[in-house]
Design a protein around this motif. Structure first.
Motif: not given
Length: 270
Positions: A80-81, A88, A94, A97, A104
């Motif tokens: 997750r950001c 994602k 990743f 984002c 990230q």
């Protein structure tokens, strides 16, 4: 731990140099030595010169120490950001984002092959690396986040440096061989004393031939032989790695190292 502000200074243009032989797999870049975004996009297929060794006071410093503690400890399941908390999507690593365009923190569980969407194997299509490298720098380069938070500027510096090192490492057979063995848990000491009598004799003969070469034509002939031997050792490495004969794979890397150094010495004389 490094202060983020030191990672995000304006960047100078140094992308015109030729890729050097990789002696270690942890060369990184000082703020002033990460090339500017414009020089990334205008450069040819060349990669950063030996400036990488000046990123840290101690060039033996590992990338894990470079990254912030939060990045180094990042759970590989965290997708997750940090900024917008968006999940994602897709299969792309990743690093960035797509929802809020935030860079990230470094995830050390993502290896260099994954960064470029490659299968983890020694034989890769090197020609496609540059385009993927430039695509990442269009998203990650510190020049793009100069007005953002100190946290994100730090992430940008770390991610950009890591992508540069990934590109350097995978672009050359020797550094790529060393790296892929490290992913298998096998560390390679390129400076280890040669114990193979046959290789020792060959090395001495090569040095004598280079020193006694009467002209550039003779040096070019020796250079061609070194390239052939590098290719032979590279092919032998493929067989050793695929059969998981890591002792032989390390021996192949040692031969490649000496042939590469001999080739570099010849180039200096030409």
């Amino acid at each position: 731990m490094y202060k983020t502000k030191k990672l995000c200074a304006p960047l100078s243009t140094i992308f015109g140099g030729v890729l050097p032989t990789t002696r270690r797999l942890s060369p990184y870049f000082s703020n002033s030595q990460i090339p500017s975004l414009s020089s990334h996009l205008q450069s040819s297929s060349r990669v950063p010169p030996r400036y990488a060794l000046h990123f840290l006071p101690n060039s033996n410093f590992s990338f894990q120490n470079l990254c912030s503690q939060s990045a180094a400890k990042l759970d590989s399941s965290t997708k997750r950001c940090w900024n917008c908390v968006a999940d994602k999507t897709g299969t792309t690593p990743f690093l960035y984002c797509d929802s809020c365009r935030s860079i990230q923190p470094v995830d050390l569980s993502i290896d260099y092959f994954q960064i470029f969407g490659l299968e983890k194997k020694y034989e890769i299509e090197v020609d496609g690396l540059e385009g993927k490298y430039k695509d990442w720098q269009k998203k990650l380069h510190p020049d793009l986040v100069h007005s953002k938070s100190e946290k994100e500027r730090g992430y940008a510096a770390e991610q950009s440096a890591r992508v540069i090192d990934a590109y350097r490492t995978l672009s050359k057979p020797l550094s790529r061989a060393i790296y892929i063995l490290r992913l298998e848990g096998v560390d390679v000491d390129e400076e280890q004393t040669v114990s193979d009598p046959k290789l020792l004799t060959e090395i001495m003969e090569i040095r004598e031939a280079v020193e006694e070469a009467p002209d550039s034509q003779a040096l070019n002939q020796i250079q061609s032989k070194m390239e052939e031997k590098l290719e032979e050792s590279s092919n032998s490495f493929v067989n050793a790695y695929q059969s998981r004969n890591f002792d032989e794979a390390v021996a192949c890397i040692q031969r490649m190292t000496y042939y590469q150094r001999a080739s570099e010495e010849i180039l200096k004389k030409l």
